[in-house]
Scaffold this motif. Structure first.
Motif, PDB file in Angstrom:
ATOM      1  N   ARG A  18      21.800 -13.555 -41.917  1.00  0.00           N
ATOM      2  CA  ARG A  18      20.618 -13.730 -41.080  1.00  0.00           C
ATOM      3  C   ARG A  18      20.557 -12.637 -40.010  1.00  0.00           C
ATOM      4  O   ARG A  18      19.520 -12.064 -39.737  1.00  0.00           O
ATOM      5  N   TRP A  21      19.546  -9.384 -41.579  1.00  0.00           N
ATOM      6  CA  TRP A  21      18.116  -9.412 -41.917  1.00  0.00           C
ATOM      7  C   TRP A  21      17.281  -9.171 -40.653  1.00  0.00           C
ATOM      8  O   TRP A  21      16.354  -8.365 -40.647  1.00  0.00           O
ATOM      9  N   ASP A  22      17.641  -9.878 -39.555  1.00  0.00           N
ATOM     10  CA  ASP A  22      16.901  -9.722 -38.302  1.00  0.00           C
ATOM     11  C   ASP A  22      17.006  -8.286 -37.789  1.00  0.00           C
ATOM     12  O   ASP A  22      16.010  -7.703 -37.354  1.00  0.00           O
TER      13      ASP A  22
END
Ligand code: TPP
Ligand code: MG
Length: 251
Positions: A18, A21-22
């Protein structure tokens, strides 16, 4: 009995993905550009709309952006046509949403193609005094289909990006004028710096309002035709085909 204990390493791995991805996607959400980058529309809608606002989406590229990046914070605040994917659903559904929830801002984010399927929603909204808001994600094309054509037809498209003859200039009707002709408010937004204020105005207005927002047709959602996770091996459009601008083609 197995406890959640055994899932901990997996959860830690997910948290790491995550973060990656961010870090990969976030910077694009902070860019001001002309034509307006898609991320700006998503980010500014999130900044302006309260958690209670109801958003309807249609079929097309704009939908892909919202599916990936919209933070829906309450149930029943994101209306979708899902697998049926009927163009025209979103701009029509928002009338029902506003009738059902008159105290909540109700915003249809739809493509120029999807809106053109049901432009009479403006007349209905004016007749019945339904202060819905339409954000027409205007990329002068049926971009979702255009991009598939680019991929399958070696960078060419037919009838899915709109051009005016003579001169082959990108074409779109003036959606804001169309709204005003129906008795609704209509505003054209071409600079990313103006979108936020225009949306605030539309929400406050208390009458049907359409924002014709000119969006960059060539910035695509950061998804790829495989299940790879960041860092992405490539950033080519769908199926890896190269985009050839129409003017540069030898036909
Ligand atoms: C009624 C209907 N006809 C055709 C399609 C196939 N289709 C899916 S997306 C799309 C183009 C959508 O264009 P637009 O609304 O401008 O959205 P964009 O992809 O440009 O964001 C088409 C023709 C559909 N989903 N529904
Ligand atoms: Mg379009």
């Amino acid at each position: 009995m197995r406890t959640a204990e055994h899932l901990r390493p997996w959860h830690a791995e997910l948290a790491q993905w995550r973060k990656e991805w961010d870090a990969y996607t976030k910077p694009s959400f902070e860019i001001h550009a002309a034509p307006i980058r898609p991320e700006r529309i998503v980010a500014d809608c999130r900044a302006v709309l309260p958690d209670s606002a109801i958003l309807s989406l249609d079929s097309g590229v704009h939908h892909n952006w919202y599916m990936q990046f919209w933070e829906a914070r309450r149930p029943q605040t994101m209306l979708n046509t899902w697998g049926f994917s009927g163009m025209g659903f979103g701009p029509s559904a928002i009338l029902g949403a506003k009738l059902a929830a008159p105290e909540q801002p109700c915003v249809s984010v739809c493509g120029d193609g999807g809106f053109s399927m049901v432009p009479h929603v403006l007349c209905t909204a004016v007749e019945y005094d339904i202060p819905a808001v339409w954000v027409v994600w205007n990329n002068f094309s049926w971009a979702a289909i255009r991009d598939i054509q680019y991929g399958l037809f070696n960078g060419r498209e037919l009838g899915t990006a709109f051009y005016q003859q003579p001169g082959n200039k990108p074409y779109s009707p003036d959606f804001a004028a169309w709204a005003r002709a129906c008795g609704a408010e209509g505003v054209t937004v071409t600079r990313s710096e103006d979108f936020k204020g225009a949306l605030e105005h539309a929400i406050r207005l208390g009458k049907p309002c359409l924002l014709d927002v000119h969006v960059d047709a060539n910035v695509r959602p950061p998804a790829i035709g495989s299940w790879a996770l960041p860092p992405m091996p490539h950033k080519e459009p769908l199926f890896g085909a190269k985009y050839v601008p129409r003017q540069a083609r030898k036909e």
